[in-house]
Design an enzyme around this catalytic site. Sequence first.
Site, PDB file in Angstrom:
ATOM      1  N   SER A 266       0.844  -1.194   0.000  1.00  0.00           N
ATOM      2  CA  SER A 266       0.000   0.000   0.000  1.00  0.00           C
ATOM      3  C   SER A 266       0.874   1.236   0.000  1.00  0.00           C
ATOM      4  CB  SER A 266      -0.898   0.025   1.238  1.00  0.00           C
ATOM      5  OG  SER A 266      -0.182   0.486   2.382  1.00  0.00           O
ATOM      6  N   ASP A 267       0.333   2.365  -0.420  1.00  0.00           N
ATOM      7  CA  ASP A 267       1.009   3.634  -0.178  1.00  0.00           C
ATOM      8  C   ASP A 267       0.796   4.012   1.290  1.00  0.00           C
ATOM      9  OD1 ASP A 267       2.431   5.981  -0.579  1.00  0.00           O
ATOM     10  OD2 ASP A 267       1.447   6.429  -2.473  1.00  0.00           O
ATOM     11  N   TRP A 268       1.489   5.030   1.731  1.00  0.00           N
ATOM     12  CA  TRP A 268       1.503   5.436   3.146  1.00  0.00           C
ATOM     13  C   TRP A 268       0.066   5.653   3.655  1.00  0.00           C
ATOM     14  CZ3 TRP A 268       6.066   7.374   6.016  1.00  0.00           C
ATOM     15  CH2 TRP A 268       5.751   7.868   7.285  1.00  0.00           C
ATOM     16  N   GLY A 269      -0.363   4.779   4.555  1.00  0.00           N
ATOM     17  CA  GLY A 269      -1.649   4.948   5.219  1.00  0.00           C
ATOM     18  C   GLY A 269      -2.866   4.616   4.390  1.00  0.00           C
ATOM     19  N   ALA A 270      -2.673   4.085   3.163  1.00  0.00           N
ATOM     20  CA  ALA A 270      -3.797   3.932   2.246  1.00  0.00           C
ATOM     21  C   ALA A 270      -4.807   2.893   2.704  1.00  0.00           C
ATOM     22  CB  ALA A 270      -3.290   3.590   0.843  1.00  0.00           C
TER      23      ALA A 270
END
Length: 721
Positions: A266-270
């Site tokens: 995932s991207d940061w916090g997605a």
Amino acid sequence: MTDQPLIDLLKKLTLEEKIGQLLQLAAPFFEGTGTDGQITGPMASMGITEDIVKHTGSVLGLSGAKETIAAQQAHMKKNRLGIPLLVMADIIHGYKTIFPVPLAIGCSWDMEAAERSAEIAAAEASAAGVHVTFSPMVDLVRDPRWGRVMETTGEDAYLNGEFARAFVRGYQGKDLKHDLTRLAACVKHFAAYGAGEGGRDYNTVDMSERQMREYYLPAYQAALDEGAELVMTAFNTVDGIPAAGNKRLMRDLLRQEWGFQGVVISDWGAVKEMIPHGVAADEAEAACKAMLAGVDIEMMTTCYENHLKELVESGEIEEALIDEAVLRILQLKQKLGLFDRPFRGADPDRERDIVMSAEHRQAAREIATKSCVLLKNDSVLPLNREQKVAVIGPFAQNGDILGPWSWLGSKDETVQLIDGLKSKTDASRILTAEGSGIETVTEEQLEEALRTARHADVIVLALGEHSDMSGEAGSRADIRLPQAQLKLTARLKAAGKPMVAVLFNGRPLDLHGIYDVADAVLEAWYPGTEGGAAVADLLYGDRNPSGRLTMSFPFAVGQVPVYYNHFNTGRPQGVPDAQVRYVSQYLDIPNEPLYPFGYGLGYTTFGYSNPAISSGVMTVDQPLTVTVHVTNTGSVAGEEVVQLYVRDLSGEVVRPVKELKDFRKIKLQPGETQEVSFQLTEEQLRYHHADLAFASDAGKFSVFVGANSRDVQELEFRLDK
């Protein structure tokens, strides 16, 4: 190590340990990073404990061989089975030696240069202990309001795909396990992140599947075909579902249809952001949807850590899904050789020898000269070494020309424009004044600039955006230069001296107040560590500008999105006998961009003649050859990018007015003529039909050859099937 030992290792892991492998945390959580693993402030609010950290499978943001070795040693001592960490980082356009931003590299139209930039970035980062880079970003872009256009290579699917392949080759090489100077590449952001509504970062994306497959997916697929080891999910929705929880996108398309076997992160916090998106009621539902969708690693939120165990125990998630994800992560660690060499390429001595080496800086300078685009030149450039030059503007003496995502780049070690110019001539011939700040100006600054300009033969205006004005979360509704710089430009026009505008920025701009005032305009983008030297090479004619735009410059922001491969509409401008008003147009501005895709000037000129096609008919088994004669009609040697476009005149669905299919970059001496030849095949005419079948249409086609998407010569042929 084969897969069987990995399977055996997997069987030894507890469920908690498996879930830990799916978690990525930032460097401050780990011992050996200068923080001694102290979890403070916002990070403590995530509820991270020492037990969680010791199970964690990957870390982002570690820097330097000494730190990465110390963190890996400390982690492996605490991890029950001694499983090494994956060390990941945003190595986007250089580690310490910073290259031009990717949009600028795209404007080089030079795949060898792109590959070399990634190779050097990988060599420096791997010596510092990094294993994985979150690059290349291959999102197709059509809206310069979006700040992250600087991180892509432009608006064309074919060209983006070629650059995606080049970057992956440069990062990964041919043998990740034994070539310790390489990194695993993570292609991003899957999918269609570059199409956010209104050019606003993280915003909604809504398009047909045919549109996505035709324009947005090809570059990701090209990167994966080249062997990219990881895929990062996008922040945006795709067909109403956030990418991090989109099973159809990640499992059905990416894994089943395309056969991708690598790691999805995932991207940061997605993952947790599915809650504000409105498709998950809480972290548990977000974790469930992400795991079902096939996200292997959750970056910097703890939905997996806090809820996967209970989801397995309740039967909502099969432990086999977690096993699959963990095995993919272990396989990546095996490919990188981490079980044999947990510190891999981390080497303080090698790091000291190669990071920011003279060889790497020279490569950065060379690539920067290829990436700048000369947009206008009314016989002002190149500069004469006998001229007195007034270098004025907020970027005259400014190291902020590295651009966003220049993580460890040093502004202090960057060649500023003033220094580059002084290296070319007697320093007494270079005068300077600040003129204005980036967004502020005083009357005193303007008067000083005008006084300085009056003592010079020519003015070099150094203008642009602060690096925070583009990049992630750098969306702008008004993409003109700040009013302070426009005011400075207008005031200096009163000096009556020839004026060259050099632009340092991360996006195509609305250049009103610049292109119509300056006698020459050089788009330097953010050119990197050697930027000032590279720009000076071009301004003084030691290098001939050869960059060509890979993203259109709008005439005005109201046109956006504006791109070359648009549809014709049923009422296009210029149709004979059409009522002038009732066509698809603006009443107050042109339809066309100010500078089109593929455009760029140099210090010589090129003539195109004798375009020819080998036959008027193509078949599936019989491709065509398209030729054109290109002549250097100027007085100095120069490089030209000869471009080939095609139009399907009658498709099953509407087709663009032009599509780039091939190009050649050639170098010609004054007066030299070269015949440039392209082979055009039936396969290049295929596209996604209404039923998503990928096929070509029998019928008439136009083929165009020329210097850019606007200035072309046209031929016709027919495809028989």
